[in-house]
Design a protein around this motif. Structure first.
Motif, mmCIF file in Angstrom:
data_model
loop_
_atom_site.group_PDB
_atom_site.id
_atom_site.type_symbol
_atom_site.label_atom_id
_atom_site.label_comp_id
_atom_site.label_asym_id
_atom_site.label_seq_id
_atom_site.Cartn_x
_atom_site.Cartn_y
_atom_site.Cartn_z
ATOM 1 N N PHE A 12 39.375 46.805 37.649
ATOM 2 C CA PHE A 12 38.487 45.914 36.904
ATOM 3 C C PHE A 12 37.303 45.532 37.776
ATOM 4 O O PHE A 12 37.336 45.684 38.993
ATOM 5 C CB PHE A 12 39.236 44.658 36.450
ATOM 6 N N THR A 13 36.288 45.002 37.134
ATOM 7 C CA THR A 13 35.123 44.438 37.811
ATOM 8 C C THR A 13 34.842 43.076 37.203
ATOM 9 O O THR A 13 34.801 42.950 35.969
ATOM 10 C CB THR A 13 33.887 45.353 37.644
ATOM 11 N N LEU A 14 34.694 42.048 38.059
ATOM 12 C CA LEU A 14 34.396 40.689 37.609
ATOM 13 C C LEU A 14 33.410 40.029 38.562
ATOM 14 O O LEU A 14 33.387 40.354 39.757
ATOM 15 C CB LEU A 14 35.677 39.831 37.584
ATOM 16 N N SER A 16 32.159 37.306 41.163
ATOM 17 C CA SER A 16 32.913 36.636 42.221
ATOM 18 C C SER A 16 32.115 35.488 42.816
ATOM 19 O O SER A 16 30.877 35.515 42.826
ATOM 20 C CB SER A 16 33.233 37.651 43.318
ATOM 21 N N SER A 21 29.552 41.164 42.334
ATOM 22 C CA SER A 21 30.683 41.582 41.504
ATOM 23 C C SER A 21 31.797 42.100 42.401
ATOM 24 O O SER A 21 31.545 42.694 43.447
ATOM 25 C CB SER A 21 30.256 42.680 40.533
ATOM 26 N N ILE A 70 41.914 34.212 39.637
ATOM 27 C CA ILE A 70 41.213 34.649 38.423
ATOM 28 C C ILE A 70 41.533 33.689 37.286
ATOM 29 O O ILE A 70 42.702 33.418 37.003
ATOM 30 C CB ILE A 70 41.634 36.077 38.019
ATOM 31 N N LYS A 72 39.455 31.985 33.356
ATOM 32 C CA LYS A 72 38.355 32.128 32.401
ATOM 33 C C LYS A 72 37.159 31.244 32.742
ATOM 34 O O LYS A 72 36.133 31.321 32.073
ATOM 35 C CB LYS A 72 38.845 31.806 30.984
ATOM 36 N N LEU A 92 37.408 34.708 40.857
ATOM 37 C CA LEU A 92 36.756 35.664 39.973
ATOM 38 C C LEU A 92 36.701 35.101 38.563
ATOM 39 O O LEU A 92 37.675 34.498 38.096
ATOM 40 C CB LEU A 92 37.507 36.994 39.975
ATOM 41 N N ASP A 94 36.653 35.566 34.722
ATOM 42 C CA ASP A 94 36.993 36.441 33.592
ATOM 43 C C ASP A 94 36.753 35.652 32.307
ATOM 44 O O ASP A 94 37.678 35.362 31.563
ATOM 45 C CB ASP A 94 38.449 36.896 33.719
ATOM 46 N N VAL A 99 40.368 40.888 31.650
ATOM 47 C CA VAL A 99 41.261 41.253 32.749
ATOM 48 C C VAL A 99 42.575 40.481 32.628
ATOM 49 O O VAL A 99 43.653 41.030 32.889
ATOM 50 C CB VAL A 99 40.576 41.024 34.113
#
Length: 153
Positions: A12-14, A16, A21, A70, A72, A92, A94, A99
């Motif tokens: 995945f990519t989020l 940070s 990212s 991680i 929301k 991160l 999301d 994710v």
């Protein structure tokens, strides 16, 4: 139900709190890590959990296992949370929950993020899972034990 042990963790990519990212396969290439999913910054349980990771961070750093949180929450909220509680690891964002769903860290029906922690080995295979943790304290020490058992000589 969390993803199963011995399965490959999804890439995945989020965004940070590091300012760029984060992509699992790129940023953690050939490196184990802890991914912990939690419901919301600044709530009582999530603050206790983040602070316990902070308090035990040296244990993770000593064996070169990065910790990544991680939720929301957006990056602005994560930055405030990280600063207020002096968190030495990245968070991160999301915000769409994509994710969180990929990692089966969602409480069915109500859709909230379920407190779920994964330990990934250097090939990003899941080697330990702590799922549906009702109490934020305690599972961090169990994760440290899993690291000692699975990743240290």
């Amino acid at each position: 139900m969390a993803l199963k042990i011995n399965t490959q963790a999804p890439n995945f990519t989020l965004p940070s709190t590091s300012g760029s990212s984060f992509t699992l396969r790129k940023d953690m290439a050939d490196k184990p890590c802890v991914l912990y999913f939690y419901p919301k910054d600044f709530t009582l349980g999530c603050t206790a959990e983040a602070c316990e990771f902070r308090n035990e961070f040296e244990e993770f750093a000593n064996v070169d296992v990065p910790v990544l949180g991680i939720s929301k929450d957006d990056i602005a909220t994560h930055l405030l949370f990280k600063e207020k509680y002096c968190l030495p690891f990245d968070l991160l964002a999301d915000t769409a929950g994509i994710v969180i769903k990929m990692y089966d860290a969602v409480i069915p029906i109500i859709g909230y993020t379920r407190r779920t922690t994964y330990l990934l080995d250097a090939s990003h295979r899941i080697i330990a899972v702590y799922d549906n943790v009702l109490y934020p304290q305690g599972h961090i020490s169990a994760m440290i034990q899993a690291i000692r058992k699975n990743l240290t000589p």
